[in-house]
Design a protein around this motif. Structure first.
Motif, PDB file in Angstrom:
ATOM      1  N   SER A  73       0.836  -1.211   0.000  1.00  0.00           N
ATOM      2  CA  SER A  73       0.000   0.000   0.000  1.00  0.00           C
ATOM      3  C   SER A  73       0.867   1.256   0.000  1.00  0.00           C
ATOM      4  N   TYR A  74       1.908   1.232   0.817  1.00  0.00           N
ATOM      5  CA  TYR A  74       2.791   2.392   0.952  1.00  0.00           C
ATOM      6  C   TYR A  74       3.556   2.659  -0.339  1.00  0.00           C
ATOM      7  N   PHE A 123      -4.478   4.205   3.663  1.00  0.00           N
ATOM      8  CA  PHE A 123      -5.101   3.679   4.880  1.00  0.00           C
ATOM      9  C   PHE A 123      -4.409   2.381   5.243  1.00  0.00           C
ATOM     10  N   THR A 124      -3.789   2.324   6.420  1.00  0.00           N
ATOM     11  CA  THR A 124      -3.056   1.137   6.847  1.00  0.00           C
ATOM     12  C   THR A 124      -3.362   0.824   8.310  1.00  0.00           C
ATOM     13  N   ARG A 142      -3.603   8.875   5.922  1.00  0.00           N
ATOM     14  CA  ARG A 142      -2.686   9.879   5.358  1.00  0.00           C
ATOM     15  C   ARG A 142      -3.195  10.362   4.004  1.00  0.00           C
ATOM     16  N   VAL A 143      -2.832  11.581   3.672  1.00  0.00           N
ATOM     17  CA  VAL A 143      -3.069  12.132   2.339  1.00  0.00           C
ATOM     18  C   VAL A 143      -1.743  12.686   1.842  1.00  0.00           C
ATOM     19  N   ASP A 181      -7.952  11.743  -5.067  1.00  0.00           N
ATOM     20  CA  ASP A 181      -8.305  11.062  -6.313  1.00  0.00           C
ATOM     21  C   ASP A 181      -8.444   9.568  -6.104  1.00  0.00           C
ATOM     22  N   VAL A 182      -7.562   9.007  -5.287  1.00  0.00           N
ATOM     23  CA  VAL A 182      -7.515   7.561  -5.129  1.00  0.00           C
ATOM     24  C   VAL A 182      -6.942   7.225  -3.756  1.00  0.00           C
ATOM     25  N   VAL A 183      -7.381   6.103  -3.192  1.00  0.00           N
ATOM     26  CA  VAL A 183      -6.882   5.638  -1.901  1.00  0.00           C
ATOM     27  C   VAL A 183      -6.304   4.236  -2.057  1.00  0.00           C
TER      28      VAL A 183
END
Length: 442
Positions: free
Chosen positions: A53-54, A70-71, A83-84, A132-134
């Motif tokens: 994810s990171y 999101f983690t 986080r953003v 825009d995206v997660v």
């Protein structure tokens, strides 16, 4: 003094883990369906979800996308989980949105769990921030994980191992299907959101045996979804040690390429993506802590089950062949610690056992007994603290200053170590503005 929002969140701990989506869906409806206001890439699997994810979020940012991450769990602060563009949610926004969820829950007359509340807070925050995206890491499962309510067309599957079998199923095959079935929840959410068509889903799959891979392809076919199995790249450079991180980054590159080229905004740039990865260090996972002189003083790794420890020892054998480490080790009560110790034993010269105040931690007497039963000696023991770490580091350095201290066994313990060392190593600079908060997986 703790905030009202944190008081509410902590009150959720009593509900433990409750698989299911009914509460999350009901609360999303009351909150205006914030999860429908951004694109989602789901990351599921037994190990490797966080780093994948990171890495993915960094690649997306490099291409100009405003990206949420999101983690779970966190290492030091709950703010890390949401986080953003790599900036953690502020204390003020976290508290405000926790209270929004609290009020919605009261209106709906439901009792969401700790993890469900944080998932809902993340939905609200990403919608407010106009991301825009997660890159959204699932918690424990897939099909019944609250993150599944977000309508993602892309699912990245990192690995499958036997964990949480009481909820996910008794076999790797059952766990695979449970995690891939995140698409079932997404499809239901699309219908609930009154969208006229269900867009074809894409699975990006890695870390599976041939038999599980065949099952994954069959599952994708049955859901009219694409199944991509990326090759492991040999041109990736990462700060994190270990071939498994190269595998995770390979998945991230494949997912990013597919998402970006389908976005209509820009074209995927492989050189740009590789450049983004070169400086992207996933904290606490085969992370080298280097001092001002360039000497590696510690290796931090949150390996907390046998599956992850196998990867750890493979990496030690590759990067430090024939070397034995002073190891700071602690673990939770529900882990197969005996197997973990057996796997690590050939790579450890001195065991320094420790624990944190967290109630799920194994007691020192228990760890000592397990080590003794394996014919291994305890070099030192004590509660995890800066003083304890310094003492181990001094002992190890006096013996051989070129061999770093290995700290492993639990992400909770890694979090305590990060908190103790964050002001001394630039690799932990992200954590300097964060204060410790409740540390729970769910």
């Amino acid at each position: 003094m703790q905030s009202l929002g944190m008081d509410y969140l902590n009150s959720r701990l009593m509900f433990g883990m409750v698989p299911g989506l009914e509460s999350t869906r009901k609360l999303c409806e009351i909150l205006g369906n914030p999860q429908a206001k951004f694109k989602t890439i789901h990351i599921v699997g037994t190990n490797g979800k966080g780093s994948t994810s990171y890495y993915l979020s960094g690649i997306l940012q490099a291409h100009g996308f405003k990206t949420g991450l999101f983690t779970s769990p966190h290492l030091v602060s709950l703010r890390e989980r949401i986080r953003v563009n790599d900036a953690p949610i502020s204390d003020e926004d976290l508290d405000r949105l926790l209270l929004c969820v609290r009020d919605a829950a009261a209106k709906a007359q439901v009792e969401p769990t700790f993890f469900e509340v944080l998932t809902l807070v993340s939905f609200l925050y990403y919608a407010e921030q106009g991301v825009d995206v997660v890159a959204m890491e699932a918690g424990m499962g897939g099909r019944l994980d609250s993150t599944a309510v977000a309508c993602g067309n892309f699912v990245v599957l990192t690995s499958i191992g036997l964990e949480h079998t009481e909820v996910l199923g008794p076999t790797e095959s059952a766990i695979l299907k449970e995690k891939m079935a995140v698409v079932d929840a997404s499809e239901q959410s699309v219908v609930a959101g009154s969208k006229s068509e269900i867009i074809r889903k894409t699975f990006i799959v890695g870390g599976l045996s041939e038999s599980l891979l065949a099952e994954a392809r069959q599952f994708a076919t049955s859901h009219n979804a694409d199944c991509i199995v990326p090759k492991i790249r040999d041109d990736i450079e990462l700060p994190n040690l270990g071939h498994h991180y190269i595998e995770n980054a390979s998945l991230s590159l494949a997912a990013a390429e597919r998402f970006i080229n389908g976005s209509g905004r820009c074209t995927y740039d492989d050189a740009l993506a590789l450049s983004a990865l070169r400086t992207r260090s996933w904290a606490g996972r085969m992370q080298k802590l280097t001092d001002a002189s360039g000497r590696v003083c510690y290796i931090l790794d949150g390996a907390h089950n046998s599956h992850a420890v196998k990867r750890l020892v493979e990496t030690l054998a590759e990067y430090y062949p024939g070397v034995k480490f002073h190891c700071v080790f602690g673990a939770l009560k529900d882990k197969d610690v005996g197997e973990m110790l057996k796997l690590m034993a050939p790579h450890v010269s001195h065991w320094h056992i420790t624990k944190t105040p967290y109630p799920r931690f194994r007691e020192l007497d228990d760890l000592r007994g397990l080590l003794t039963g394996l014919g291994l000696k305890v070099a030192s023991e004590g509660e995890l603290s800066r003083k304890f770490l310094d003492r181990v580091a001094e002992t190890a350095s006096a013996e051989n200053k070129d061999v770093p201290v290995l700290v492993t066994g639990s992400l909770y313990m890694i979090g305590e170590t990060v908190q103790a060392l964050k002001n001394d190593f630039d690799g932990l600079a992200f954590f300097r503005g964060l204060n410790p908060t409740t540390n729970e997986h769910r």
